[in-house]
Design a protein around this motif. Structure first.
Motif, PDB file in Angstrom:
ATOM      1  N   HIS A 303     -60.069  79.628  95.452  1.00  0.00           N
ATOM      2  CA  HIS A 303     -61.093  78.852  96.703  1.00  0.00           C
ATOM      3  C   HIS A 303     -60.692  78.988  98.087  1.00  0.00           C
ATOM      4  O   HIS A 303     -61.471  79.085  98.733  1.00  0.00           O
ATOM      5  CB  HIS A 303     -61.068  77.397  96.099  1.00  0.00           C
ATOM      6  N   GLY A 304     -59.087  78.973  98.272  1.00  0.00           N
ATOM      7  CA  GLY A 304     -58.886  78.792  99.629  1.00  0.00           C
ATOM      8  C   GLY A 304     -59.156  79.945 100.355  1.00  0.00           C
ATOM      9  O   GLY A 304     -59.613  80.336 101.430  1.00  0.00           O
ATOM     10  N   GLY A 307     -62.882  80.834 101.235  1.00  0.00           N
ATOM     11  CA  GLY A 307     -63.133  80.214 102.432  1.00  0.00           C
ATOM     12  C   GLY A 307     -62.784  81.194 103.579  1.00  0.00           C
ATOM     13  O   GLY A 307     -63.541  81.298 104.699  1.00  0.00           O
TER      14      GLY A 307
END
Length: 511
Positions: A303-304, A307
Motif C-alpha cells: 500500500h505505501g 501511494g
C-alpha cells in the motif's frame, strides 16, 4: 500524495516568489541549464499517455512502439545541430516568430493560430483525457471532475511562475517518476520469475523493434517513413517541446540538454513499455489492455508504494499540462496579442494577458478532453499517435523546406499552412471516423508520410511558380549559421557520440 502536493506547491511558490515581477514569464530569463532542459523536455513528453498507453501497447504488441521513444534521438540531434543554432542566434521567443522572420508576418500569424490549436488538442485535450481516465480509476470520480481537478492544479504553476517554475518542479517530479517506475519494474520482474522467464514467456516478435511489412499493428516501413514526420514536428518545431531549449543559457547548454533528453528516452522502454509485457505474463486475460498499468500497481505493490506510484502519475500529468499551458500563453501573447493588437505592451501587461489566456485555455481543454473520449476504434496509444500524425505534416513541411531550401517563398509556406492544413486534418478526420471504410486507408503512419511528401512537393512547386527575382531567405545559410554558432565543445561531441553509439547498439540488439 498529500506530502507530494505540499512539496510541489512549496517549490512552485518559492521559485515564483524569487522571480522579479518584470522578469520574462515565458522563457525563464534564458537561465535553464542542460539538466533542467533535458528533464523538462522529457517531462513534457512523459504524460499519462506514456504511462498508461505505453503499458497498454506493450501488453498487446510488445516493444515495437518503443520506436516512438528510441527513434527520437535522430530528431533530437536535428534539433541540437540544425534548428537550435537558428533559433538561438535569432533570439527566438516562439517558433511562429521564427517563421515570421523566415517568411513574413502573415506566415507568423498562420503558424501562431495553428500552434494554438495543436497545443490545445495534442497537449491539453489528449493529456487530460488520458489523465482523466487515470484519476477516475483511482478516485472513482466522473471523468469531467477528474479532468477539471487536473487542470486546476496544473494551471497554478503556470499562472504563478511561468516556465521557470515548471522547469524547477519538473526536476523534482521526473526524478520521482524514474525511481517509482523502476521500483514497479523490479517488483514485476521478481514476480514473473526473472528476466529469462519474461523473455521466453511472450509471443514471437514481442522483442523486435521492426516487424514484418504485413504486420497489421506497426509494419516496419510505416515506422521508418512515418515517424520522421511526427519527429520533426514534435521534437524540432513544437512550441511546448522546444520552449525549454529557447530558454537555454547558451547553445552549448541547449545541445547538452537535448542529449540529456535522449539519454532519458532510453529509459522509456524499460519503465513504460516493459511493464506491459510483464503484465501480459502475469495477467494474460485482461479485458481492457488500457488497465495494464493500474493492474500491475494494485496487484504487485504494497500500500505505501501504491501511494508513491499514484503520486508519480499525478507528477507526469501535472508536468505535461503545466508545460502546455505555458506554451499556450507564450504563443498567444507574443505572436497574436503583442504583434497584432498591442506592440507597445509592457512586460507587466503581457504577463497579465498570458495568465488570462492560461485560464481560458484551461476551460477549453476540459471540453476537448471530454470530446476526445467520444472517439472509438483505436487503442489509447495508437489514437494519440494517429491524431499527432495528421497534425504534424504541414508544420514539418514548412519548417524543413523553409530551413533547408533558401528559395522557398512565403506564398509556398502560407499555401501549406492553409490548404495543406485543411487537407491533412480532413484526411485525418475521415481516417478516424472510418469513412468510407476502415479498409480503405493504409496505416496511419504511412498515410502521414504520404501527406508530408505531398505537402513538401506542393510547397516547392508553389515556391518555384511564385519566386521573384532576387528573393531568397533572409536567414543565413545552414553553413553560415553553424560557423557563427562557434566551435562545438568536446563535451557536447562526447555526450552525443556516446548516445548515438548506444542507440545503434540497442537497435542491433533488439532486431
Amino acid at each position: 500524495m498529500g506530502i507530494y502536493l505540499i512539496v510541489l506547491i512549496g517549490i512552485g511558490s518559492w521559485v515564483s516568489y524569487r522571480q522579479k515581477h518584470n522578469e520574462n514569464l515565458f522563457l525563464a530569463q534564458h537561465s535553464l541549464g542542460a539538466t533542467s532542459i533535458g528533464l523538462t523536455m522529457w517531462g513534457t513528453n512523459v504524460g499519462p499517455s506514456m504511462l498508461i498507453a505505453s503499458c497498454s501497447i506493450g501488453y498487446t504488441t510488445g516493444i515495437v512502439a518503443a520506436n516512438f521513444s528510441w527513434y527520437a534521438f535522430v530528431f533530437l540531434f536535428l534539433l541540437a545541430f540544425v534548428f537550435a543554432p537558428y533559433y538561438l542566434q535569432a533570439k527566438t521567443s516562439t517558433l511562429p516568430e521564427f517563421i515570421g522572420t523566415r517568411f513574413n508576418q502573415h506566415s507568423r500569424e498562420l503558424l501562431a493560430w495553428y500552434s494554438l490549436v495543436t497545443i490545445l488538442v495534442s497537449w491539453l485535450g489528449m493529456t487530460l483525457y488520458a489523465g482523466g481516465i487515470l484519476v477516475t480509476q483511482i478516485m472513482n470520480w466522473p471523468l469531467w471532475v477528474s479532468i477539471t481537478a487536473l487542470v486546476a492544479i496544473s494551471a497554478f504553476f503556470t499562472l504563478t511562475g511561468g516556465l521557470k517554475t515548471v522547469a524547477h518542479t519538473n526536476v523534482f517530479q521526473m526524478s520521482l517518476l524514474i525511481i517509482a517506475s523502476l521500483t514497479l519494474v523490479v517488483f514485476g520482474v521478481i514476480k514473473a520469475g526473472g528476466v529469462t522467464a519474461i523473455y521466453e514467456g511472450v509471443p514471437e516478435g514481442y522483442w523486435k523493434l521492426f516487424l514484418p511489412a504485413d504486420n497489421p499493428d506497426y509494419p516496419f516501413y510505416a515506422i521508418l517513413l512515418g515517424y520522421p514526420v511526427l519527429g520533426i514536428w514534435f521534437w524540432c518545431t513544437d512550441q511546448s517541446m522546444v520552449q525549454s531549449v529557447l530558454a537555454a543559457k547558451s547553445l552549448k547548454h541547449g545541445r547538452l540538454g537535448t542529449a540529456t533528453c535522449g539519454y532519458l528516452k532510453i529509459l522509456d522502454m524499460f519503465i513504460f513499455f516493459l511493464p506491459g509485457v510483464i503484465c501480459l505474463i502475469l495477467f494474460p486475460n485482461l479485458g481492457n489492455p488500457d488497465e495494464a498499468y493500474m493492474t500491475l500497481v494494485s496487484e504487485l505493490l504494497p500500500h505505501g508504494l501504491i501511494g508513491l506510484i499514484m503520486t508519480v502519475l499525478m507528477a507526469a500529468l501535472i508536468s505535461t499540462i503545466a508545460s502546455a499551458l505555458n506554451a499556450l500563453g507564450t504563443v498567444f501573447t507574443l505572436d497574436v496579442y503583442q504583434k497584432r493588437f498591442r506592440p507597445e505592451a509592457s512586460t507587466k501587461e503581457t504577463i497579465y494577458i498570458g495568465r488570462i489566456v492560461t485560464v481560458v485555455g484551461s476551460f477549453i481543454s476540459i471540453f476537448l478532453g471530454l470530446g476526445i473520449a467520444k472517439l472509438q476504434g483505436l487503442d489509447l496509444f495508437s489514437l494519440f499517435q494517429a491524431i499527432l500524425g495528421f497534425l504534424a505534416p504541414p508544420l514539418s513541411a514548412v519548417f524543413l523546406v523553409g530551413v533547408l531550401w533558401k528559395r522557398a517563398t512565403s506564398t509556398g509556406a502560407n499555401a501549406v499552412l492553409t490548404f495543406g492544413t485543411v487537407a491533412s486534418l480532413g484526411i485525418g478526420l475521415c481516417y478516424l471516423m472510418h469513412w468510407p471504410s476502415e479498409e480503405a486507408w493504409p496505416h496511419f503512419l504511412f498515410l502521414s508520410f504520404l501527406i508530408f511528401a505531398g505537402l513538401c512537393l506542393f510547397m516547392i512547386i508553389v515556391s518555384l511558380l511564385t519566386q521573384t527575382e532576387g528573393e531568397v531567405s533572409p536567414l543565413p545559410s545552414l553553413a553560415d549559421t553553424y560557423r557563427a554558432s562557434g566551435k562545438v565543445s568536446a563535451g557536447v561531441w562526447t555526450a552525443w557520440g556516446i548516445l548515438i553509439v548506444l542507440m545503434i547498439g540497442l537497435y542491433i540488439f533488439f532486431n
